[in-house]
Structures are given as C-alpha cells and as structure tokens.
Design a protein around this motif. Structure first.
Motif, PDB file in Angstrom:
ATOM      1  N   ALA A  32       1.270   6.925  -6.636  1.00 18.72           N
ATOM      2  CA  ALA A  32       0.088   7.711  -6.996  1.00 18.72           C
ATOM      3  C   ALA A  32       0.268   9.190  -6.705  1.00 18.72           C
ATOM      4  O   ALA A  32      -0.318  10.040  -7.389  1.00 18.72           O
ATOM      5  CB  ALA A  32      -1.139   7.170  -6.245  1.00 18.72           C
ATOM      6  N   PHE A  77      -4.509  -3.897  -7.934  1.00 18.25           N
ATOM      7  CA  PHE A  77      -3.266  -3.272  -8.389  1.00 18.25           C
ATOM      8  C   PHE A  77      -2.268  -4.308  -8.888  1.00 18.25           C
ATOM      9  O   PHE A  77      -1.621  -4.099  -9.927  1.00 18.25           O
ATOM     10  CB  PHE A  77      -2.638  -2.471  -7.237  1.00 18.25           C
ATOM     11  CG  PHE A  77      -3.542  -1.428  -6.662  1.00 18.25           C
ATOM     12  CD1 PHE A  77      -3.615  -0.171  -7.223  1.00 18.25           C
ATOM     13  CD2 PHE A  77      -4.336  -1.704  -5.563  1.00 18.25           C
ATOM     14  CE1 PHE A  77      -4.445   0.806  -6.704  1.00 18.25           C
ATOM     15  CE2 PHE A  77      -5.174  -0.736  -5.025  1.00 18.25           C
ATOM     16  CZ  PHE A  77      -5.237   0.516  -5.601  1.00 18.25           C
ATOM     17  N   TRP A 128       0.829  -1.211   0.000  1.00 20.30           N
ATOM     18  CA  TRP A 128       0.000   0.000   0.000  1.00 20.30           C
ATOM     19  C   TRP A 128       0.862   1.260   0.000  1.00 20.30           C
ATOM     20  O   TRP A 128       0.522   2.261  -0.654  1.00 20.30           O
ATOM     21  CB  TRP A 128      -0.931   0.005   1.204  1.00 20.30           C
ATOM     22  CG  TRP A 128      -2.122  -0.877   1.041  1.00 20.30           C
ATOM     23  CD1 TRP A 128      -2.441  -1.969   1.779  1.00 20.30           C
ATOM     24  CD2 TRP A 128      -3.163  -0.741   0.061  1.00 20.30           C
ATOM     25  NE1 TRP A 128      -3.607  -2.534   1.325  1.00 20.30           N
ATOM     26  CE2 TRP A 128      -4.074  -1.806   0.287  1.00 20.30           C
ATOM     27  CE3 TRP A 128      -3.414   0.157  -0.962  1.00 20.30           C
ATOM     28  CZ2 TRP A 128      -5.213  -1.980  -0.500  1.00 20.30           C
ATOM     29  CZ3 TRP A 128      -4.552  -0.011  -1.745  1.00 20.30           C
ATOM     30  CH2 TRP A 128      -5.433  -1.071  -1.499  1.00 20.30           C
ATOM     31  N   PHE A 137      -4.914   3.417  -9.236  1.00 19.37           N
ATOM     32  CA  PHE A 137      -5.291   4.098  -7.999  1.00 19.37           C
ATOM     33  C   PHE A 137      -6.395   5.117  -8.260  1.00 19.37           C
ATOM     34  O   PHE A 137      -7.417   5.146  -7.564  1.00 19.37           O
ATOM     35  CB  PHE A 137      -4.061   4.778  -7.397  1.00 19.37           C
ATOM     36  CG  PHE A 137      -4.336   5.491  -6.106  1.00 19.37           C
ATOM     37  CD1 PHE A 137      -4.394   4.793  -4.915  1.00 19.37           C
ATOM     38  CD2 PHE A 137      -4.549   6.861  -6.079  1.00 19.37           C
ATOM     39  CE1 PHE A 137      -4.654   5.438  -3.722  1.00 19.37           C
ATOM     40  CE2 PHE A 137      -4.807   7.522  -4.898  1.00 19.37           C
ATOM     41  CZ  PHE A 137      -4.854   6.808  -3.716  1.00 19.37           C
ATOM     42  N   LEU A 160       0.227   2.029 -12.082  1.00 21.71           N
ATOM     43  CA  LEU A 160      -0.179   2.111 -10.677  1.00 21.71           C
ATOM     44  C   LEU A 160      -0.987   3.378 -10.415  1.00 21.71           C
ATOM     45  O   LEU A 160      -2.007   3.342  -9.714  1.00 21.71           O
ATOM     46  CB  LEU A 160       1.067   2.083  -9.787  1.00 21.71           C
ATOM     47  CG  LEU A 160       1.653   0.712  -9.470  1.00 21.71           C
ATOM     48  CD1 LEU A 160       2.943   0.861  -8.690  1.00 21.71           C
ATOM     49  CD2 LEU A 160       0.666  -0.132  -8.685  1.00 21.71           C
ATOM     50  N   ILE A 205       2.086   1.814  -3.517  1.00 21.38           N
ATOM     51  CA  ILE A 205       1.003   2.304  -4.372  1.00 21.38           C
ATOM     52  C   ILE A 205       0.744   3.786  -4.116  1.00 21.38           C
ATOM     53  O   ILE A 205       0.616   4.591  -5.053  1.00 21.38           O
ATOM     54  CB  ILE A 205      -0.268   1.472  -4.128  1.00 21.38           C
ATOM     55  CG1 ILE A 205      -0.070   0.051  -4.653  1.00 21.38           C
ATOM     56  CG2 ILE A 205      -1.480   2.119  -4.797  1.00 21.38           C
ATOM     57  CD1 ILE A 205      -1.124  -0.919  -4.198  1.00 21.38           C
TER      58      ILE A 205
END
Length: 365
Positions: free
Chosen positions: A48, A336, A41, A220, A216, A44
C-alpha cells in the motif's frame, strides 16, 4: 544388477524434491504460524505504501535502508498515535462514566443488593415480576443477587480477555513494524524471486505481479476510506440522536467497522439501548435505523465494493464474492485475501489461455 536409466533417475529426483519440499514447507509453516497474521499485515502495508517509498528512494537513491527506516517510522506513527489518542479518550470517558455511576449510587445510598432492590424504579419492576411470575420477595432478591454475581464474573472474564487481546495486538503491531522495514528494504527482490518460480513467461509474471499490487493497494485504500465514512456517518447519527461525545463514538465506529463481527453496531446499539431505557424511544429507533441502514448496510454492501472496484477494473461479482467470502473464511484479513485470491485466479487463467493460444499457433504454424 540393472542399470539406472535417465528416466528412473529423473523420477527419483522429482519424488525426492517433492518430499523434501513438502517436509521443509511443513516445518516452515509450523515455525512461522504464530507470525502469519503479522506477515500478512506487513505485506499489505508494504504494497500500500509503495508510492511514498518510491518517492523517498528517488530523493535518496544511495540510501535505501534509510528510506525504508523513515517510511517504517512514519507508518508506525500514523497507526500508533491515533490508537494511543483514542485509547486515552476512551479510558477517560469510561472513568467519567464509572465516577458518575458511583456518585449516583452513593447519592441513592445503595451499598448492596437489598438497597438496589429497594429503589422505587427497581421496586416497581420487582412488583411486576412478583405479580407475573408468582415469586416471593426473597426469591426476587436471590435472583438479583445471582444476576449481579454472574455479571461481575462476566465483567472480570471480559476484562482479562481484553487485557490479553490488547497485549496480543501490541505484540502483533511490534512484529508488523519490524517486518515492514525489511519488506520496504528488500521486498521487491523477494517478490521478484517468488514470481520467477511461476511456470509462465515474463509478460505473464508482470501481469500477475501488477494485478496483485494494484489490488492490494486498492483494497487497503478502499477499506480505510470506508471505515472513515462509517465513523463520520455514525458520529452524525449519534449527534442527531442527542447522545454526548459524537467524535469519540465516531472514532470508535471507524475502528470497530474493521472487525468481521459486530462492526459499528458495537457502538450505536448500546447507545440506542441507553436512549430507550432513558425514555427517548424516538431517538433510540432513529439511531437503530441510521446505524443499520447508513453506518452498516450502505457502507459495507455498497460503498466498500465501489471503492475497491473504483481503482481496478474488476468485475463487481469478483469483488463482492472476494470481500464477503474472505471475511467469512479468514476474518478481517479476508477483506484482502478474498479479492486477491480471486483476482490471482482470474489472472492465472488469462495467462494460461494466452500460453495455450501461443502453443496452438506454434503447432498449426
């Protein structure tokens, strides 16, 4: 005594390195296994939010650590504040429902199972059970008492599991925020060192890195927009069906839509059951159809792939297989992991084809 040849030394070195890397890799996996979800996480979120990070770094070029700290704090507030507000509203609504139910039972003078069975509506159901199944009043009362006991035990088990789940989610959230600062601060250097291990040329490394980063970020944003759309459409259907607090229900659907199992049905299905039990059969049927078609099927199977594909020029087949295959294999993180894995595979194939073409051209030349 036989002399060691360079080939023998090379073989020994390769075997030693492979075994050492395997052993150390296994140890690292065992050590990091409890934190893999938090690491995923954090990666990600770091990818993002690369655009606002680049903006902050341009504003304070000599204070990258401060820029990373400010952005980490902003992300924590963006995630934490809505969660706290939603939890507070949900707890308040739950307390209101429990208070109303207790007041209703007190008004009807229901203190035990016998009083509950004696209520007119419950008594009519009991009479039908007696007629249909040939049960005596004592048998029915025992069945009801057993059901109440099992329901209480189930509620206690669910409550304890919910408390543990909230505690685990809180620990994961703290770990994600902790890791996110370091990924913001040193993530580019970490990624560069990792991609330098790939046995390809610099254009190939840049192509793989760019594909992963854009993918990614696209997933997201697409998942976030899809969850907001599901919450909005769910709230509209909830309001049309005549149920109270559509904003709270929509917020709950937006959050639950991210779950790999259940999704928005965890909210609109109990609402439909309540409407049906209350005699509003048309509204209940409408809410079920709206929830299945609009809030679930169209959003998950049409809107989400379109949002993901809209940012990156990707095959629809790759996106669909990645999203749904990833969900089945890895749960929520699979949204993802699945598409990224397929995009990485296709990019590697392109790089290998380009390298093979270059080798063939050099051989023929």
């Amino acid at each position: 005594m036989a002399m060691e040849t360079p080939s023998t030394k090379r073989t020994y070195a390769v075997v030693f390195l492979v075994l050492a890397a395997s052993g150390i890799g296994f140890l690292c996996y065992k050590i990091l296994a409890p934190f893999l979800a938090a690491i995923a996480w954090a990666i990600i979120l770091a990818v993002a939010f690369q655009t606002p990070l680049a903006w902050l770094e341009r504003k304070m070029p000599k204070r990258r650590g401060l820029a990373a700290a400010l952005l980490t704090l902003a992300v924590a507030l963006i995630v934490l504040l809505p969660g706290i507000l939603f939890t507070a509203v949900l707890v308040s609504q739950s307390i209101d429902v429990a208070t109303a139910a207790s007041s209703k039972l007190a008004t009807l003078h229901v203190r035990n199972v016998s009083d509950l069975v004696a209520l007119p509506k419950v008594a009519s159901i009991v009479d039908r059970l007696q007629t249909t199944l040939g049960l005596s009043p004592d048998d029915v009362q025992k069945l009801v008492a057993g059901f109440v006991a099992k329901a209480s035990a189930l509620a206690a088990a669910v409550s304890s599991a919910l408390v543990l789940g909230v505690f685990d989610a809180l620990l994961t959230f703290v770990m994600v925020i902790f890791l996110l600062f370091f990924f913001f601060k040193d993530g580019r250097a970490m990624a560069r060192a990792l991609f330098e291990l790939l046995p390809t040329d610099d254009p190939g490394r840049r192509q793989i890195s760019g594909s992963l980063q854009s993918m990614l970020a696209a997933i997201f944003r697409g998942s976030l927009l899809c969850s907001l759309a599901q919450g909005l459409t769910g709230a509209i259907g909830w309001a049309i069906a005549g149920l109270p607090s559509p904003a709270v229900a929509g917020a709950a659907m937006a959050i639950f839509s991210l779950l790999p199992v259940g999704g928005t049905a965890l909210v609109w299905l109990p609402g439909a059951v309540y409407l049906w039990a209350d005699g509003h059969h048309g509204s209940a049927a409408f809410l079920v159809v709206w929830g299945v078609v609009v809030a679930s099927f169209l959003a998950d199977n049409v809107l989400r792939p379109l949002l993901i594909r809209g940012v990156e020029e990707l095959s629809t087949l790759v996106v669909l297989l990645g999203v749904f295959g990833g969900l089945a294999a890895f749960g929520l993180l699979g949204i993802f992991i699945g598409p990224v894995a397929l995009v990485l595979a296709t990019t590697l194939i392109q790089v290998m084809r380009r390298a093979a073409a270059g080798t063939e051209s050099a051989a023929t030349g």
